[in-house]
Scaffold this motif. Structure first.
Motif, PDB file in Angstrom:
ATOM      1  N   MET A  30      15.051  -8.008  24.743  1.00 38.36           N
ATOM      2  CA  MET A  30      16.256  -8.091  25.555  1.00 38.36           C
ATOM      3  C   MET A  30      16.184  -9.261  26.531  1.00 38.36           C
ATOM      4  SD  MET A  30      18.511  -5.371  27.282  1.00 38.36           S
ATOM      5  CE  MET A  30      19.371  -5.581  28.797  1.00 38.36           C
ATOM      6  N   LEU A  31      14.983  -9.615  26.974  1.00 39.33           N
ATOM      7  CA  LEU A  31      14.833 -10.714  27.915  1.00 39.33           C
ATOM      8  C   LEU A  31      15.300 -12.033  27.298  1.00 39.33           C
ATOM      9  CD1 LEU A  31      13.894 -11.520  30.721  1.00 39.33           C
ATOM     10  CD2 LEU A  31      11.625 -11.869  29.788  1.00 39.33           C
ATOM     11  N   LYS A  32      14.930 -12.287  26.031  1.00 38.55           N
ATOM     12  CA  LYS A  32      15.352 -13.519  25.374  1.00 38.55           C
ATOM     13  C   LYS A  32      16.860 -13.535  25.169  1.00 38.55           C
ATOM     14  CE  LYS A  32      11.179 -14.807  22.925  1.00 38.55           C
ATOM     15  NZ  LYS A  32      10.574 -15.087  21.634  1.00 38.55           N
ATOM     16  N   GLU A  33      17.438 -12.391  24.821  1.00 41.29           N
ATOM     17  CA  GLU A  33      18.879 -12.333  24.617  1.00 41.29           C
ATOM     18  C   GLU A  33      19.619 -12.575  25.923  1.00 41.29           C
ATOM     19  OE1 GLU A  33      20.071  -8.811  22.589  1.00 41.29           O
ATOM     20  OE2 GLU A  33      18.735  -9.194  20.930  1.00 41.29           O
ATOM     21  N   LYS A  34      19.095 -12.042  27.039  1.00 42.73           N
ATOM     22  CA  LYS A  34      19.739 -12.269  28.324  1.00 42.73           C
ATOM     23  C   LYS A  34      19.637 -13.742  28.695  1.00 42.73           C
ATOM     24  CE  LYS A  34      20.156 -10.610  32.945  1.00 42.73           C
ATOM     25  NZ  LYS A  34      19.506 -10.076  34.087  1.00 42.73           N
ATOM     26  N   LYS A  35      18.508 -14.360  28.399  1.00 43.65           N
ATOM     27  CA  LYS A  35      18.353 -15.791  28.654  1.00 43.65           C
ATOM     28  C   LYS A  35      19.344 -16.579  27.804  1.00 43.65           C
ATOM     29  CE  LYS A  35      14.911 -19.446  28.795  1.00 43.65           C
ATOM     30  NZ  LYS A  35      13.527 -19.823  28.514  1.00 43.65           N
ATOM     31  N   GLY A  36      19.529 -16.171  26.550  1.00 45.67           N
ATOM     32  CA  GLY A  36      20.504 -16.817  25.674  1.00 45.67           C
ATOM     33  C   GLY A  36      21.922 -16.657  26.195  1.00 45.67           C
ATOM     34  N   LEU A  37      22.232 -15.471  26.718  1.00 40.32           N
ATOM     35  CA  LEU A  37      23.556 -15.244  27.297  1.00 40.32           C
ATOM     36  C   LEU A  37      23.783 -16.153  28.505  1.00 40.32           C
ATOM     37  CD1 LEU A  37      24.012 -11.360  27.196  1.00 40.32           C
ATOM     38  CD2 LEU A  37      25.528 -13.060  26.197  1.00 40.32           C
ATOM     39  N   LYS A  38      22.767 -16.293  29.336  1.00 47.61           N
ATOM     40  CA  LYS A  38      22.894 -17.151  30.515  1.00 47.61           C
ATOM     41  C   LYS A  38      23.134 -18.605  30.110  1.00 47.61           C
ATOM     42  CE  LYS A  38      19.988 -14.467  33.651  1.00 47.61           C
ATOM     43  NZ  LYS A  38      18.721 -14.459  34.403  1.00 47.61           N
ATOM     44  N   ILE A  39      22.367 -19.072  29.140  1.00 49.14           N
ATOM     45  CA  ILE A  39      22.526 -20.459  28.678  1.00 49.14           C
ATOM     46  C   ILE A  39      23.906 -20.662  28.070  1.00 49.14           C
ATOM     47  CG2 ILE A  39      21.713 -22.135  26.968  1.00 49.14           C
ATOM     48  CD1 ILE A  39      18.870 -21.011  27.485  1.00 49.14           C
ATOM     49  N   LEU A  40      24.339 -19.719  27.249  1.00 51.77           N
ATOM     50  CA  LEU A  40      25.660 -19.814  26.628  1.00 51.77           C
ATOM     51  C   LEU A  40      26.764 -19.784  27.682  1.00 51.77           C
ATOM     52  CD1 LEU A  40      26.845 -20.120  23.832  1.00 51.77           C
ATOM     53  CD2 LEU A  40      26.861 -17.648  23.623  1.00 51.77           C
ATOM     54  N   TYR A  41      26.595 -18.959  28.693  1.00 55.73           N
ATOM     55  CA  TYR A  41      27.556 -18.873  29.796  1.00 55.73           C
ATOM     56  C   TYR A  41      27.646 -20.218  30.526  1.00 55.73           C
ATOM     57  CZ  TYR A  41      29.263 -17.617  34.466  1.00 55.73           C
ATOM     58  OH  TYR A  41      29.944 -17.574  35.651  1.00 55.73           O
ATOM     59  N   LEU A  42      26.513 -20.813  30.829  1.00 56.76           N
ATOM     60  CA  LEU A  42      26.506 -22.093  31.533  1.00 56.76           C
ATOM     61  C   LEU A  42      27.105 -23.209  30.670  1.00 56.76           C
ATOM     62  CD1 LEU A  42      23.051 -21.841  33.324  1.00 56.76           C
ATOM     63  CD2 LEU A  42      25.329 -21.569  34.343  1.00 56.76           C
ATOM     64  N   LEU A  43      26.838 -23.174  29.372  1.00 54.44           N
ATOM     65  CA  LEU A  43      27.450 -24.152  28.465  1.00 54.44           C
ATOM     66  C   LEU A  43      28.968 -23.978  28.410  1.00 54.44           C
ATOM     67  CD1 LEU A  43      24.918 -24.192  25.493  1.00 54.44           C
ATOM     68  CD2 LEU A  43      25.388 -26.052  27.103  1.00 54.44           C
ATOM     69  N   ALA A  44      29.412 -22.726  28.349  1.00 52.82           N
ATOM     70  CA  ALA A  44      30.854 -22.451  28.321  1.00 52.82           C
ATOM     71  C   ALA A  44      31.511 -22.941  29.604  1.00 52.82           C
ATOM     72  CB  ALA A  44      31.107 -20.963  28.109  1.00 52.82           C
ATOM     73  N   LEU A  45      30.862 -22.694  30.744  1.00 53.05           N
ATOM     74  CA  LEU A  45      31.415 -23.189  32.005  1.00 53.05           C
ATOM     75  C   LEU A  45      31.445 -24.719  32.019  1.00 53.05           C
ATOM     76  CD1 LEU A  45      29.959 -20.923  34.828  1.00 53.05           C
ATOM     77  CD2 LEU A  45      32.258 -20.945  33.877  1.00 53.05           C
ATOM     78  N   GLY A  46      30.407 -25.333  31.511  1.00 51.58           N
ATOM     79  CA  GLY A  46      30.364 -26.789  31.457  1.00 51.58           C
ATOM     80  C   GLY A  46      31.435 -27.373  30.561  1.00 51.58           C
ATOM     81  N   SER A  47      31.805 -26.635  29.516  1.00 51.04           N
ATOM     82  CA  SER A  47      32.816 -27.141  28.584  1.00 51.04           C
ATOM     83  C   SER A  47      34.199 -27.225  29.221  1.00 51.04           C
ATOM     84  CB  SER A  47      32.864 -26.267  27.328  1.00 51.04           C
ATOM     85  OG  SER A  47      33.443 -25.008  27.605  1.00 51.04           O
ATOM     86  N   ILE A  48      34.377 -26.565  30.344  1.00 51.48           N
ATOM     87  CA  ILE A  48      35.659 -26.634  31.050  1.00 51.48           C
ATOM     88  C   ILE A  48      35.902 -28.050  31.582  1.00 51.48           C
ATOM     89  CG2 ILE A  48      36.856 -25.806  33.135  1.00 51.48           C
ATOM     90  CD1 ILE A  48      35.767 -23.045  32.548  1.00 51.48           C
ATOM     91  N   PHE A  49      34.860 -28.826  31.729  1.00 60.13           N
ATOM     92  CA  PHE A  49      35.004 -30.181  32.263  1.00 60.13           C
ATOM     93  C   PHE A  49      35.236 -31.236  31.172  1.00 60.13           C
ATOM     94  CE2 PHE A  49      32.846 -27.680  35.434  1.00 60.13           C
ATOM     95  CZ  PHE A  49      33.604 -27.976  36.556  1.00 60.13           C
ATOM     96  N   LEU A  50      35.329 -30.802  29.938  1.00 56.49           N
ATOM     97  CA  LEU A  50      35.623 -31.717  28.839  1.00 56.49           C
ATOM     98  C   LEU A  50      37.131 -31.966  28.748  1.00 56.49           C
ATOM     99  CD1 LEU A  50      33.327 -30.153  26.093  1.00 56.49           C
ATOM    100  CD2 LEU A  50      32.910 -32.254  27.393  1.00 56.49           C
ATOM    101  N   PRO A  51      37.553 -33.082  28.125  1.00 61.47           N
ATOM    102  CA  PRO A  51      38.988 -33.289  27.903  1.00 61.47           C
ATOM    103  C   PRO A  51      39.501 -32.296  26.859  1.00 61.47           C
ATOM    104  CG  PRO A  51      37.705 -35.110  26.985  1.00 61.47           C
ATOM    105  CD  PRO A  51      36.748 -34.210  27.684  1.00 61.47           C
ATOM    106  N   TRP A  52      40.627 -31.656  27.172  1.00 61.46           N
ATOM    107  CA  TRP A  52      41.148 -30.619  26.291  1.00 61.46           C
ATOM    108  C   TRP A  52      42.387 -31.063  25.513  1.00 61.46           C
ATOM    109  CZ3 TRP A  52      40.914 -25.131  28.924  1.00 61.46           C
ATOM    110  CH2 TRP A  52      39.585 -24.708  28.982  1.00 61.46           C
ATOM    111  N   PHE A  53      43.309 -31.734  26.171  1.00 66.42           N
ATOM    112  CA  PHE A  53      44.585 -32.038  25.521  1.00 66.42           C
ATOM    113  C   PHE A  53      45.066 -33.441  25.856  1.00 66.42           C
ATOM    114  CE2 PHE A  53      44.640 -27.474  26.513  1.00 66.42           C
ATOM    115  CZ  PHE A  53      44.747 -26.956  25.242  1.00 66.42           C
ATOM    116  N   THR A  54      45.842 -34.026  24.940  1.00 68.83           N
ATOM    117  CA  THR A  54      46.574 -35.263  25.188  1.00 68.83           C
ATOM    118  C   THR A  54      47.501 -35.537  24.012  1.00 68.83           C
ATOM    119  OG1 THR A  54      46.411 -37.558  25.893  1.00 68.83           O
ATOM    120  CG2 THR A  54      44.901 -36.877  24.158  1.00 68.83           C
ATOM    121  N   PHE A  55      48.569 -36.238  24.289  1.00 73.93           N
ATOM    122  CA  PHE A  55      49.415 -36.773  23.221  1.00 73.93           C
ATOM    123  C   PHE A  55      48.919 -38.159  22.846  1.00 73.93           C
ATOM    124  CE2 PHE A  55      52.558 -33.588  24.543  1.00 73.93           C
ATOM    125  CZ  PHE A  55      52.947 -33.125  23.306  1.00 73.93           C
TER     126      PHE A  55
END
Length: 130
Positions: free
Chosen positions: A1-26
């Motif tokens: 469970m410790l490794k899975e929680k670490k994986g969840l934390k890393i995935l969470y931080l990556l998801a938060l970081g992805s908010i700073f990527l460009p999302w839309f444009t024409f």
């Protein structure tokens, strides 16, 4: 469970970081990009709850359920942003599916994959703990 929680934390931080990527444009040369951080208010509350759950010590059934709802609401927010970004950019009013697929940048799809993976991985983790 410790490794899975670490994986969840890393995935969470990556998801938060992805908010700073460009999302839309024409047309990036003419109008630039609409980055995900412009919609941070649509993601703030649920991501604070998820962060407290992942990095905090106390976890009960109610808080676990609240975190699950927050993860689901992130997915709902991504769908809403997809359809409503043009209205927020003062291009056209209303929910627009038609232009969304042609205007969505790889950064948006990376965010969708990361938030979806976080949701699935959390569900898997919760089911293992029961």
């Amino acid at each position: 469970m410790l490794k899975e929680k670490k994986g969840l934390k890393i995935l969470y931080l990556l998801a938060l970081g992805s908010i700073f990527l460009p999302w839309f444009t024409f047309d990036a040369k003419m109008m630039g990009y609409r980055h995900g951080w412009l919609y941070l208010d649509w993601f703030a509350v649920q991501n604070i709850i998820i962060g407290i759950y992942l990095f905090g010590k106390k976890r009960g059934r109610v808080f676990t359920f609240l975190t699950e709802v927050s993860l689901f609401m992130n997915l709902v927010a991504l769908v809403l942003v997809f359809g409503l970004w043009q209205g927020r950019a003062n291009i056209i009013l209303g929910f627009q599916w038609r232009d969304g697929f042609s205007t969505a940048q790889p950064g948006y799809w990376i965010s969708v994959v990361l938030f979806l993976a976080l949701f699935v991985m959390f569900q898997k983790n919760v089911l293992k703990c029961k």
